[in-house]
Motif scaffolding. Structure first.
Motif, PDB file in Angstrom:
ATOM      1  N   THR A  47      64.744  11.944 149.876  1.00 14.38           N
ATOM      2  CA  THR A  47      64.473  11.597 148.300  1.00 14.38           C
ATOM      3  C   THR A  47      65.412  10.964 147.892  1.00 14.38           C
ATOM      4  OG1 THR A  47      65.755  13.822 147.828  1.00 14.38           O
ATOM      5  CG2 THR A  47      63.311  14.092 148.163  1.00 14.38           C
ATOM      6  N   VAL A  48      65.391  10.460 146.862  1.00 16.81           N
ATOM      7  CA  VAL A  48      66.485   9.602 146.249  1.00 16.81           C
ATOM      8  C   VAL A  48      67.771  10.364 146.113  1.00 16.81           C
ATOM      9  CG1 VAL A  48      67.490   8.090 144.174  1.00 16.81           C
ATOM     10  CG2 VAL A  48      64.929   7.952 144.948  1.00 16.81           C
ATOM     11  N   PHE A  49      69.018  10.094 146.491  1.00 17.02           N
ATOM     12  CA  PHE A  49      70.233  10.482 146.300  1.00 17.02           C
ATOM     13  C   PHE A  49      70.743  10.872 144.902  1.00 17.02           C
ATOM     14  CE2 PHE A  49      74.830  10.072 146.576  1.00 17.02           C
ATOM     15  CZ  PHE A  49      75.086  11.348 147.228  1.00 17.02           C
ATOM     16  N   GLY A  50      70.897  12.023 144.710  1.00 16.21           N
ATOM     17  CA  GLY A  50      71.396  12.066 142.904  1.00 16.21           C
ATOM     18  C   GLY A  50      72.508  11.221 142.658  1.00 16.21           C
ATOM     19  N   GLY A  51      73.542  10.824 143.474  1.00 15.18           N
ATOM     20  CA  GLY A  51      74.572   9.897 143.096  1.00 15.18           C
ATOM     21  C   GLY A  51      73.911   8.634 142.716  1.00 15.18           C
ATOM     22  N   ALA A  57      71.234   5.277 136.555  1.00 21.82           N
ATOM     23  CA  ALA A  57      71.115   5.562 135.217  1.00 21.82           C
ATOM     24  C   ALA A  57      72.110   5.114 134.436  1.00 21.82           C
ATOM     25  CB  ALA A  57      70.867   6.967 135.000  1.00 21.82           C
ATOM     26  N   THR A  58      73.244   5.125 134.682  1.00 25.49           N
ATOM     27  CA  THR A  58      74.610   4.822 134.024  1.00 25.49           C
ATOM     28  C   THR A  58      74.584   3.187 133.894  1.00 25.49           C
ATOM     29  OG1 THR A  58      75.689   6.728 135.121  1.00 25.49           O
ATOM     30  CG2 THR A  58      77.149   4.691 134.118  1.00 25.49           C
ATOM     31  N   VAL A  59      73.912   2.409 134.786  1.00 29.03           N
ATOM     32  CA  VAL A  59      74.096   1.017 134.902  1.00 29.03           C
ATOM     33  C   VAL A  59      72.991   0.626 133.967  1.00 29.03           C
ATOM     34  CG1 VAL A  59      73.708  -1.146 136.094  1.00 29.03           C
ATOM     35  CG2 VAL A  59      75.200   0.682 137.112  1.00 29.03           C
ATOM     36  N   CYS A  60      71.771   1.496 133.842  1.00 33.27           N
ATOM     37  CA  CYS A  60      70.659   1.054 132.918  1.00 33.27           C
ATOM     38  C   CYS A  60      71.208   1.072 131.433  1.00 33.27           C
ATOM     39  CB  CYS A  60      69.488   1.891 133.331  1.00 33.27           C
ATOM     40  SG  CYS A  60      68.186   1.367 132.500  1.00 33.27           S
ATOM     41  N   GLY A  61      72.090   2.210 131.066  1.00 37.78           N
ATOM     42  CA  GLY A  61      72.382   2.174 129.667  1.00 37.78           C
ATOM     43  C   GLY A  61      73.266   1.066 129.547  1.00 37.78           C
ATOM     44  N   TRP A  62      74.382   0.865 130.378  1.00 37.01           N
ATOM     45  CA  TRP A  62      75.367  -0.071 130.241  1.00 37.01           C
ATOM     46  C   TRP A  62      74.751  -1.312 129.979  1.00 37.01           C
ATOM     47  CZ3 TRP A  62      76.977  -4.740 132.314  1.00 37.01           C
ATOM     48  CH2 TRP A  62      78.175  -4.924 132.158  1.00 37.01           C
ATOM     49  N   ALA A  63      73.814  -1.845 130.838  1.00 34.89           N
ATOM     50  CA  ALA A  63      73.110  -3.021 130.531  1.00 34.89           C
ATOM     51  C   ALA A  63      72.423  -3.296 129.103  1.00 34.89           C
ATOM     52  CB  ALA A  63      71.925  -3.156 131.500  1.00 34.89           C
TER      53      ALA A  63
END
Length: 145
Positions: A47-51, A57-63
């Motif tokens: 599955t996709v690693f939580g990190g 997600a952090t980068v998405c908001g940053w963008a």
């Protein structure tokens, strides 16, 4: 800024985005969508690693802050965040940040102009195979150059 321009910027300025093969699907002042492919972001449970999810997600908001506060010239940090994992991501991860109310952006830009830093709270949602799998709430700070 086009999706390709934003992706090139992210890959150049935040190298982890290139290493994790993050791709900008769409971008504008109203929202940002990033795609993280499963294969380079998977864990031992396939599955996709939580990190990876947290970074994406952090980068998405940053963008989204970057597009709404160009006067900060990328001088943006995340002050605090909380992420909730609601289901395992078995496929590619689509991350989506939608703009806050227009008055929130106005307040953020006014704070940036007057005090040298503007703050805004954003929500980023993660989906895999069309199902919600994660939700990040974060406070971002745009700083004067």
């Amino acid at each position: 800024m086009t999706p390709q321009q934003l992706q090139d910027f992210l890959h150049r300025c935040i190298p982890a985005t290139a290493a994790l093969h993050i791709r900008v699907v769409s971008c504008g002042t109203d929202g940002v969508e990033l795609l993280m492919p499963h294969a380079p972001n998977r864990n031992h449970k396939n599955t996709v690693f939580g990190g990876s999810t947290a970074l994406g997600a952090t980068v998405c908001g940053w963008a989204l802050v970057h597009l709404n506060c160009p006067e900060a010239a990328g001088n943006i940090v995340i002050q605090s965040s909380e992420i909730r994992y609601t289901a395992p991501a078995h496929g590619d991860l689509l991350l989506s940040a939608k703009s806050s109310d227009a008055t929130e952006w106005t307040r953020c830009r006014e704070m940036l102009a007057q005090r040298g830093k503007g703050k805004i709270d954003l929500v980023v949602e993660g989906f895999s195979d069309g199902l919600p799998v994660a939700r990040l709430t974060g406070r971002y700070v745009a700083l004067a150059g």
